[in-house]
Scaffold this motif. Sequence first.
Motif, PDB file in Angstrom:
ATOM      1  N   LEU A 194       0.828  -1.192   0.124  1.00 16.40           N
ATOM      2  CA  LEU A 194       0.136   0.095   0.110  1.00 16.40           C
ATOM      3  C   LEU A 194       0.980   1.298   0.019  1.00 16.40           C
ATOM      4  N   PHE A 232       1.497   4.959   1.333  1.00 14.02           N
ATOM      5  CA  PHE A 232       1.312   6.145   2.050  1.00 14.02           C
ATOM      6  C   PHE A 232       1.750   7.290   1.369  1.00 14.02           C
ATOM      7  N   MET A 244       0.740   8.947   9.857  1.00 11.85           N
ATOM      8  CA  MET A 244       1.686   7.976   9.898  1.00 11.85           C
ATOM      9  C   MET A 244       2.443   7.932  11.174  1.00 11.85           C
ATOM     10  N   VAL A 291      10.726   0.207   2.332  1.00  6.75           N
ATOM     11  CA  VAL A 291       9.415  -0.074   2.650  1.00  6.75           C
ATOM     12  C   VAL A 291       9.375  -0.400   4.113  1.00  6.75           C
ATOM     13  N   GLU A 315      -2.739  -7.126   9.471  1.00  4.84           N
ATOM     14  CA  GLU A 315      -1.777  -6.155   8.872  1.00  4.84           C
ATOM     15  C   GLU A 315      -0.410  -6.518   9.137  1.00  4.84           C
ATOM     16  N   LEU A 349       0.979  -6.994   5.085  1.00  6.40           N
ATOM     17  CA  LEU A 349       1.058  -5.686   4.500  1.00  6.40           C
ATOM     18  C   LEU A 349       2.426  -5.092   4.379  1.00  6.40           C
ATOM     19  N   TYR A 380       3.982  -1.087   3.500  1.00 11.68           N
ATOM     20  CA  TYR A 380       3.832   0.159   3.316  1.00 11.68           C
ATOM     21  C   TYR A 380       4.791   0.769   2.574  1.00 11.68           C
ATOM     22  N   HIS A 428       6.444   4.471   0.382  1.00 11.90           N
ATOM     23  CA  HIS A 428       6.171   5.925   0.076  1.00 11.90           C
ATOM     24  C   HIS A 428       5.715   5.767  -1.330  1.00 11.90           C
ATOM     25  N   GLU A 429       4.779   6.823  -1.282  1.00  9.04           N
ATOM     26  CA  GLU A 429       4.049   6.929  -2.707  1.00  9.04           C
ATOM     27  C   GLU A 429       4.856   7.152  -4.010  1.00  9.04           C
ATOM     28  N   PHE A 448      -4.828   4.453   9.630  1.00 11.17           N
ATOM     29  CA  PHE A 448      -4.080   4.774   8.202  1.00 11.17           C
ATOM     30  C   PHE A 448      -4.817   5.126   6.889  1.00 11.17           C
ATOM     31  N   LEU A 452      -3.582   6.853   2.984  1.00  4.92           N
ATOM     32  CA  LEU A 452      -3.153   5.888   2.109  1.00  4.92           C
ATOM     33  C   LEU A 452      -3.423   6.399   0.729  1.00  4.92           C
TER      34      LEU A 452
END
Lengths: 589, 245
Positions: free
Chosen positions: A273, A275, A285, A305, A352, A356, A358, A360-361, A391, A395
């Motif tokens: 995903l 963030f 976050m 990540v 999670e 999962l 996470y 960085h976009e 979260f 997201l």
Amino acid sequence: MKFLLTISLRNLLRQKRRNIFLGSAMAFGVMILITANSFSHGVSDIMFNKLIVYMTGHVGITFNEGTGRRIPIFRDKERILKVIQNNIKKDEIADVDEAIGMFCRAIGNGKADNVVVVGIDMSKQVSEELEKEYMESFNVVEGSYDDLARDDIENPVLLSRQKAESLNVKRNDVIRIRFQNVYGQDMAARAVVVGLMANDNLFMQGVLFVELKNIKKMMGYRPQECGNIQIILKNPVRDAVKTADRLHEALNPGPAFIAGTVRGAAKAGVTILPFMADNDSKRIMRESFKLASGRLDDVLAKDGVMIGRRLAGLIGAYPGSKISISFKPRFADKDASFTCKVNGIFTGPPDEEEKLIYMHESLFYKYFYSNLPDIIKDKDKAYIPPDDSPFSKALGTEWVLLDRTATTDDATKKEAQIAKKKIKAMTMDVNTMYETASDVLKLEGVLNLVTLIAVLILFFIIVLGVINTLRMSIRERTREIGTIRAIGMQKRDVRSIFILETVSLTFFASICGVVLAFIVMELLSLIKFNVVDNPMGILLLNQRLHFLPTISGIIFNILFIILIAAATAYFPSRRAAAMSAADALRHYE
Amino acid sequence: MQISIKNLYKNYQLNGLEVPAIRGIDLTIKKGEFSAIAGPSGSGKTTLLNIIGGLDRPTAGEIRVGNDDLNKLNQKELSDLRLHRIGFIFQAYNLIPVLTALENVEYVLLLQGVLKEERTTRSTRILEEVGLGEYINRFPKELSGGQQQRVAVARAIVSEPEIILADEPTANLDQKTGALLLDLMHDLNHKKNITFLFSTHDQMVMEKARRLVYLTDGTSNSDTFRGHGHFKDNKIKKKSKKKSN
Ligand SMILES: Nc1ncnc2c1ncn2[C@@H]1O[C@H](COP(=O)(O)OP(=O)(O)O)[C@@H](O)[C@H]1O
Ligand SMILES: [Mg+2]
């Protein structure tokens, strides 16, 4: 009634000169009004149905991917077309186009020039009407329009005679073009001239047309991808805003994720995903994240990540270790894969922790867009935190849908705000001609002003003319009014006689005015204007003024004029009727 | 149907001044009379006829036509009264110039709501009666004064009124034509029993009238009846001259 009409008409003939004068003035006014109206309507037609159609469409969907170079691309053409299909009624839509064009340097035979290359979709079915209109506006005089679609010729191209001259090329000659593709890479291509257009439209003279799929290839689009979308409506004025709003609602993005397999020491299913990196999301976050190991600042860095504790245990990952992720893209047979660094390990609910990662976009979207995963099919496979998870607000989504705006000014403001936000996801905007072509639409206001002035001229002609003429008639016929009152006519009927007289005169004058208007329009459209570099040239169609009279418009105008005349005639007529019959009978001139 | 006038006054306003036009008239006109109101110019003849025809309203006094008190009728009812029961003839003929003789006569019937076919036959017959059978399709300006006045007579009688008010009908005609017109009217009076009341200062008309009311300065100072061509003296009504102010 017939008798009264006979009297009115004979009375009109009685003061021939005066009534002919008033009638001519009215006819003149009507002529101006109808002409102005038809012109205004004609220009509207050019604007809405010709210019805007070519420039921006009535409704547009634009895409911007990437933060530095903004790429107008949507990675799943079919999906966007389906949204359009599902949200616009079939009888409201005229055409859907991909607006793809690029600035190029074209090199012909010893001569070079700057050109715009524009794609035409030859593969799509269009209505016969539209087809005819296209053919007319292209007006291919040498070669053939259909050759554009040939794939045994390298990049067939259609250009205006003017451009052909400036490049010194003829049919079947090769033009080399140099350009940058959507990713900013310098490219070169060869294009073969298959036809020349004799075109008066200023816009089309500098344009080289190629088949859409060819230009898309040159520009780096893959077949499943599309550029900005332009929608042409049958009734833009009525439907544009409504349609844009509906599309906007339907294009609300879902969550972005990549469902794939992660490999470390062992392998496991995983959902990645993104963030978001804006301040609000980062704060969320920071506040909600529970780190098992690693530093929070590292965790929010772009280069790696965060991975759930259970998952980390499962695949033997630790801060600083590398993991490899692979997934099945929607438009490729082969799996896509990439590696990344583990920056931190978080704790949280079991799901999670186990499923999962996470990311960085700015890292995420690079992988996401270049090999679009099959979001819809993968939805069941993926684990997405519930909406009430702290979260979920931080997201990223499939894309960012920009708010609808009403005017160009609002749209400009919106753009400035978006630029400041540094959105990493693709932004999507649904707009209408009112935002994208408002400069052109401003002309409408000017034209309405022209019509208004015509209406005012006519209004004064009628008001002054009718009042004056009636006053004279009434004075001359005072004794007659007394007489008909003496033989028993009611006041009301006396009033009607004069109003009827005015209305008949106005009616005949209007008919003459309409005939006159048609003659004037016919004559005016004979004139050929040679405006090549004047922006007002866009008001012309094939270098001529474009008049578009409508029956309903004409009928409306005539009724309107008659109404004004009748209303104007009402007051003097009422005065005439209210005169004392005895006084009227004593009136000698 | 008789006309009865009691203590009638009419003042006009002229530049803020009251101008008395009729100063106390009592008069009764019986059905079938053939009477003339005579008097010098400005004596109030036209004013009196206009008031009888409901074209003008008295300042004071009573005026009845048949059972109707004209003071109590509104404009619309007065128009209807004129349309159905009173005919007018004017000194200057007052035909509608854009209409032919036939159409001028038809016009009245049109206002009465008579249907086209009947309108035409009746109008044509009446015009023949007044001796204009050959001229029915002529416009007024194509007719002589006498012919025009005959059209006016036809227009006045076509609606079959009970009373015809004729304001100096012969004043614009020569002696002979005027006499012929008067004979025509007398004939109609006789045949159709229509009441005729005309104003005049024409000696010939006065002689042919059966009753002569003489006006001066808005009052009648003589009222003479004549039966079968003979004078029949009547007492002279002399009213005390009241100044209405
Ligand atoms: N509308 C009017 N305004 C002012 N005075 C009037 C008007 N009509 C008539 N008169 C006056 O009333 C008097 C009578 O006029 P009229 O009835 O026309 O007389 P006749 O018909 O006997 O000549 C005259 O003095 C005339 O000037
Ligand atoms: Mg008079």
